[in-house]
Design an enzyme around this catalytic site. Structure first.
Site, PDB file in Angstrom:
ATOM      1  N   TYR A 144       0.843  -1.189   0.000  1.00 43.72           N
ATOM      2  CA  TYR A 144       0.000   0.000   0.000  1.00 43.72           C
ATOM      3  C   TYR A 144       0.877   1.237   0.000  1.00 43.72           C
ATOM      4  O   TYR A 144       1.831   1.326   0.774  1.00 43.72           O
ATOM      5  CB  TYR A 144      -0.898   0.009   1.243  1.00 43.72           C
ATOM      6  CG  TYR A 144      -1.811   1.205   1.346  1.00 43.72           C
ATOM      7  CD1 TYR A 144      -2.874   1.371   0.455  1.00 43.72           C
ATOM      8  CD2 TYR A 144      -1.622   2.173   2.326  1.00 43.72           C
ATOM      9  CE1 TYR A 144      -3.721   2.466   0.551  1.00 43.72           C
ATOM     10  CE2 TYR A 144      -2.468   3.281   2.433  1.00 43.72           C
ATOM     11  CZ  TYR A 144      -3.513   3.413   1.538  1.00 43.72           C
ATOM     12  OH  TYR A 144      -4.349   4.496   1.642  1.00 43.72           O
ATOM     13  N   ASP A 239       9.290   2.808   0.111  1.00 41.56           N
ATOM     14  CA  ASP A 239       8.210   3.483   0.826  1.00 41.56           C
ATOM     15  C   ASP A 239       8.341   3.119   2.302  1.00 41.56           C
ATOM     16  O   ASP A 239       7.913   2.058   2.735  1.00 41.56           O
ATOM     17  CB  ASP A 239       6.845   3.067   0.261  1.00 41.56           C
ATOM     18  CG  ASP A 239       5.696   3.744   0.993  1.00 41.56           C
ATOM     19  OD1 ASP A 239       5.963   4.508   1.949  1.00 41.56           O
ATOM     20  OD2 ASP A 239       4.530   3.509   0.617  1.00 41.56           O
ATOM     21  N   LYS A 267       3.892   9.107   9.013  1.00 42.04           N
ATOM     22  CA  LYS A 267       3.639   8.527  10.338  1.00 42.04           C
ATOM     23  C   LYS A 267       4.597   9.049  11.421  1.00 42.04           C
ATOM     24  O   LYS A 267       4.419  10.174  11.867  1.00 42.04           O
ATOM     25  CB  LYS A 267       3.613   7.006  10.219  1.00 42.04           C
ATOM     26  CG  LYS A 267       2.466   6.608   9.263  1.00 42.04           C
ATOM     27  CD  LYS A 267       2.120   5.164   9.135  1.00 42.04           C
ATOM     28  CE  LYS A 267       0.835   5.060   8.315  1.00 42.04           C
ATOM     29  NZ  LYS A 267       0.844   4.155   7.204  1.00 42.04           N
TER      30      LYS A 267
HETATM   31  C1  LIG Z   1       0.241   4.659   5.781  1.00 35.47           C
HETATM   32  C2  LIG Z   1       1.017   4.412   4.568  1.00 35.47           C
HETATM   33  C3  LIG Z   1       0.937   5.251   3.444  1.00 35.47           C
HETATM   34  C4  LIG Z   1      -0.050   6.374   3.353  1.00 35.47           C
HETATM   35  O1  LIG Z   1       0.168   7.377   4.282  1.00 35.47           O
HETATM   36  P1  LIG Z   1      -1.038   8.399   4.610  1.00 35.47           P
HETATM   37  O2  LIG Z   1      -0.419   9.357   5.573  1.00 35.47           O
HETATM   38  O3  LIG Z   1      -2.129   7.576   5.177  1.00 35.47           O
HETATM   39  O4  LIG Z   1      -1.417   9.044   3.338  1.00 35.47           O
HETATM   40  C5  LIG Z   1       1.790   5.021   2.385  1.00 35.47           C
HETATM   41  N1  LIG Z   1       2.665   3.993   2.404  1.00 35.47           N
HETATM   42  C6  LIG Z   1       2.764   3.167   3.456  1.00 35.47           C
HETATM   43  C7  LIG Z   1       3.771   2.067   3.438  1.00 35.47           C
HETATM   44  C8  LIG Z   1       1.930   3.325   4.560  1.00 35.47           C
HETATM   45  O5  LIG Z   1       2.014   2.463   5.579  1.00 35.47           O
END
Ligand SMILES: *Cc1c(COP(=O)(O)O)cnc(C)c1O
Length: 429
Positions: A144, A239, A267
């Protein structure tokens, strides 16, 4: 039956907010029942509007490495707010944030702040496309990367749980530029590259997958992926929105000993406020406006309050040498408790863990990718989730998510959680 305050608020919320929530996975859809409305977070605990207290293992979906509302972040915020909330002009604290990020993550020579993980990943892909002049990119099934159109192709997290692998509203054109590979399967990468020679701008990967549950990347695989990207002139994007400052001080890239070309964060780097960042090699980052032609912008990017909270968190991360060993110790303690419970119950559910992020898959198969992750019995997970909740433990309301431990979790919290785990499984199995 008495109606709880949470139930009342949920009914009210559904009138004005789609599904009553501002992010889908909060709605408990995949585990059944109604979401709890939270009024306060303190350390390892969350308190709902009916005054129930829970040991929280979501930590706002990752950010709360130090538990809820730690005093050092609160103080940084109170201090910052005295001077104003936003200026739309450069501030000194943005330099300090960028400097610290590039210091902690050496592969990142330059960095741009944004407001969410989604913004970070979409901007990173744009930078890679602008830099290479190519249009396609590869993502992995079950990973994701936020909710930008071209990422919502067999994505993880809520998109996986809710069964909308390709969302309505995503155009065929968008989907056509997203190529899908299998996690931990280097042959799937080789095949895609062969079929799309010279057309692939980037490969984006969660270097520890956290959005199909927690799935470890195999070292040989990630090494080969790095080599192939170098050979083909493909920008490798890690990511690290979830793994950054979660699995190690320098993120998963430090743990794996692999340097990506670009990285994305979110995060934890916001200290609980909405923050994201993307960065990497100078030659790529200098293509970003205004130093280069690749447009990227944000009215509230580098917001002084967000920077104050993030900088406080990252400073603590930099200075506290016992932080990651402590998190590891707590995580191992919990994992061992779960392992013993499973042994006693004669169940061999797949437990995965990297540092303080972990997952129990409701399957006895070894989970190494999306296809094995989805062998999990999600309805059993739903029952497990509700039993744990009854016993005061708040887990992610979906199977394919991570469980996060913070420094605020005490030995008593962990012991209570281990006992709840045993009792819950005993009840539902
Ligand atoms: C949470 C997450 C996102 C998206 O971040 P948001 O702040 O919710 O837009 C993208 N990549 C990874 C790996 C994530 O865990």
């Amino acid at each position: 039956m008495n109606i709880t305050n949470s139930e009342k608020l949920f009914e009210e919320a559904k009138k004005y907010i789609p599904g009553g929530v501002n992010s889908p996975v909060r709605a408990f859809k995949s585990v059944g029942g109604n979401p709890l409305f939270i009024k306060q977070g303190v350390g390892s605990k969350m308190i709902d509007v009916d005054n129930n207290e829970y040991i929280d293992y979501i930590g706002s979906w990752g950010p709360h490495l130090f538990g809820h509302n730690p005093s050092f972040i609160r103080e940084a915020l109170l201090n910052a707010i005295e001077s104003g909330t936003s200026f739309g002009a450069p501030t000194e604290i943005e330099i300090r944030m960028a400097k610290l990020l590039t210091e902690l993550v050496p592969s990142m020579e330059m960095v741009r702040m944004v407001n969410s993980g989604t913004e970070a990943t979409m901007s990173a892909v744009r930078a890679a496309r602008g830099f290479t002049g190519r249009e396609k990119f590869i993502k992995f099934e079950g990973c994701y990367h936020g909710h930008a159109d071209y990422f919502l192709i067999k994505a993880g997290s809520g998109a996986l749980t809710l069964g909308v692998p390709t969302s309505p509203g995503v155009t065929k054109g968008n989907a056509a530029d997203t190529l899908l590979a299998d996690f931990n399967d280097i042959d799937s990468i080789k095949r895609l590259i062969k079929l799309n020679k010279g057309q692939i701008a980037a490969v984006i990967i969660e270097p520890v997958a956290g959005n199909m549950g927690v799935v470890r990347v195999q070292e040989e695989f990630i090494k080969e992926l790095r080599t192939i990207c170098d050979e083909e002139g493909i920008v490798l994007i890690f990511d690290e929105v979830m793994t950054g400052f979660r699995v190690a001080k320098g993120g998963a890239q430090e743990l794996l000993g692999i340097k990506p070309d670009l990285s994305t964060f979110g995060k934890i780097i916001g200290g609980g406020l909405p923050v994201g960042a993307f960065g990497g090699k100078k030659e790529i980052m200098e293509k970003i406006a205004p130093s280069g032609p690749v447009y990227q912008a944000g009215t509230l990017s580098g917001n002084p309050l967000a920077m104050a909270a993030g900088l406080a968190a990252l400073t603590k991360i930099k200075e506290d040498v016992s932080l990651y060993p402590l998190l590891e110790e707590k995580a191992v303690y919990l994992e061992n408790g779960f392992k013993e419970n499973l042994k006693k119950l004669g169940k061999n559910f797949c437990l995965t863990r990297v540092g303080s992020m972990s997952c129990m898959f409701m399957t006895e198969e070894n989970v190494t990718d999306f296809k094995t992750a989805v062998k999990s019995d999600t309805s059993l997970y739903g029952r497990y989730f509700h039993e744990m909740l009854k016993q005061g433990v708040y887990l992610a309301p979906a199977q394919f998510e991570a469980m996060f431990i913070s420094t605020a979790h005490t030995t008593e919290d962990l012991n209570n959680t281990i006992a709840a785990h045993y009792n819950s499984l005993k009840t539902i199995l």
